[in-house]
Design an enzyme around this catalytic site. Sequence first.
Site, PDB file in Angstrom:
ATOM      1  N   ASN A 111      41.325  58.895  46.762  1.00 19.78           N
ATOM      2  CA  ASN A 111      40.187  59.475  47.485  1.00 19.78           C
ATOM      3  C   ASN A 111      40.451  60.885  48.000  1.00 19.78           C
ATOM      4  O   ASN A 111      39.766  61.366  48.898  1.00 19.78           O
ATOM      5  CB  ASN A 111      39.774  58.558  48.633  1.00 19.78           C
ATOM      6  CG  ASN A 111      39.453  57.164  48.146  1.00 19.78           C
ATOM      7  OD1 ASN A 111      40.128  56.216  48.495  1.00 19.78           O
ATOM      8  ND2 ASN A 111      38.449  57.027  47.293  1.00 19.78           N
ATOM      9  N   ILE A 118      38.778  65.217  51.030  1.00 17.08           N
ATOM     10  CA  ILE A 118      38.859  63.778  51.249  1.00 17.08           C
ATOM     11  C   ILE A 118      37.479  63.149  51.077  1.00 17.08           C
ATOM     12  O   ILE A 118      36.507  63.618  51.666  1.00 17.08           O
ATOM     13  CB  ILE A 118      39.382  63.484  52.674  1.00 17.08           C
ATOM     14  CG1 ILE A 118      40.718  64.197  52.903  1.00 17.08           C
ATOM     15  CG2 ILE A 118      39.509  61.977  52.906  1.00 17.08           C
ATOM     16  CD1 ILE A 118      41.111  64.304  54.381  1.00 17.08           C
ATOM     17  N   CYS A 119      37.418  62.068  50.301  1.00 17.68           N
ATOM     18  CA  CYS A 119      36.183  61.311  50.152  1.00 17.68           C
ATOM     19  C   CYS A 119      36.247  60.134  51.120  1.00 17.68           C
ATOM     20  O   CYS A 119      36.945  59.151  50.880  1.00 17.68           O
ATOM     21  CB  CYS A 119      36.025  60.822  48.715  1.00 17.68           C
ATOM     22  SG  CYS A 119      34.500  59.903  48.445  1.00 17.68           S
ATOM     23  N   LEU A 120      35.565  60.272  52.230  1.00 17.82           N
ATOM     24  CA  LEU A 120      35.544  59.253  53.278  1.00 17.82           C
ATOM     25  C   LEU A 120      34.182  59.340  53.951  1.00 17.82           C
ATOM     26  O   LEU A 120      33.772  60.419  54.393  1.00 17.82           O
ATOM     27  CB  LEU A 120      36.673  59.515  54.289  1.00 17.82           C
ATOM     28  CG  LEU A 120      36.889  58.517  55.400  1.00 17.82           C
ATOM     29  CD1 LEU A 120      37.263  57.141  54.864  1.00 17.82           C
ATOM     30  CD2 LEU A 120      37.985  59.014  56.350  1.00 17.82           C
ATOM     31  N   LEU A 160      38.051  60.270  43.857  1.00 22.30           N
ATOM     32  CA  LEU A 160      38.052  61.690  43.492  1.00 22.30           C
ATOM     33  C   LEU A 160      39.133  61.925  42.437  1.00 22.30           C
ATOM     34  O   LEU A 160      39.086  62.893  41.706  1.00 22.30           O
ATOM     35  CB  LEU A 160      38.342  62.566  44.713  1.00 22.30           C
ATOM     36  CG  LEU A 160      37.231  62.697  45.741  1.00 22.30           C
ATOM     37  CD1 LEU A 160      37.683  63.512  46.934  1.00 22.30           C
ATOM     38  CD2 LEU A 160      35.990  63.314  45.120  1.00 22.30           C
TER      39      LEU A 160
END
Length: 194
Positions: A111, A118-120, A160
Amino acid sequence: MANRLDTMNPSDTTMPSINQGTKSSTSARPTNNGNVVKRLQSELMTLMMSPTPGISAFPSDTDITRWNATISGPSGTPYETLTFKLTFSYPPNYPYAPPEVLFKTPIYHPNVDMSGRICLDILKPAGQGKEGAWSAVLNTGSVLLSIQSLLGEPNNASPLNGEAALLWDRDLTEYKRKVLARHQEPSELDGEGS
């Protein structure tokens, strides 16, 4: 009383003071840098007075809306014993909009992309028509804890880094080798002038 920003000389390169406030065309809420500063000072005090093991964050020397943070890799994960540097950049309408958070330490994770993004969900704006989960009740400490948790529990359904997601599911030994190959300790990053 006229707005001081309207009467500033265009050749004057000084920035307005924190008490003047600014307007953002992208925000539905009025902004006031003084309120952002107060919120960030409160968050800093909380982090200092009630430290959480494995996370820390402090403002840069020159701008309270730009912070440097560190997190320790969680036990029982491929990141155990590793330390990571991150940066926080707070928008003028914080806490109604999330900070931008980036890994500065190179990291191999499903991620996180190669630029440190950051994919959050909690780092994405929430609201009508938006898929994010940011809330004004969140703060720097809770964001750091969420990122630390993400290290041990990636969301492989929304990667990601697709290769990292596949390796996490199929070959943790090779995954850990790639984690260690990509990682640099913060002291190594400091030596590069980062």
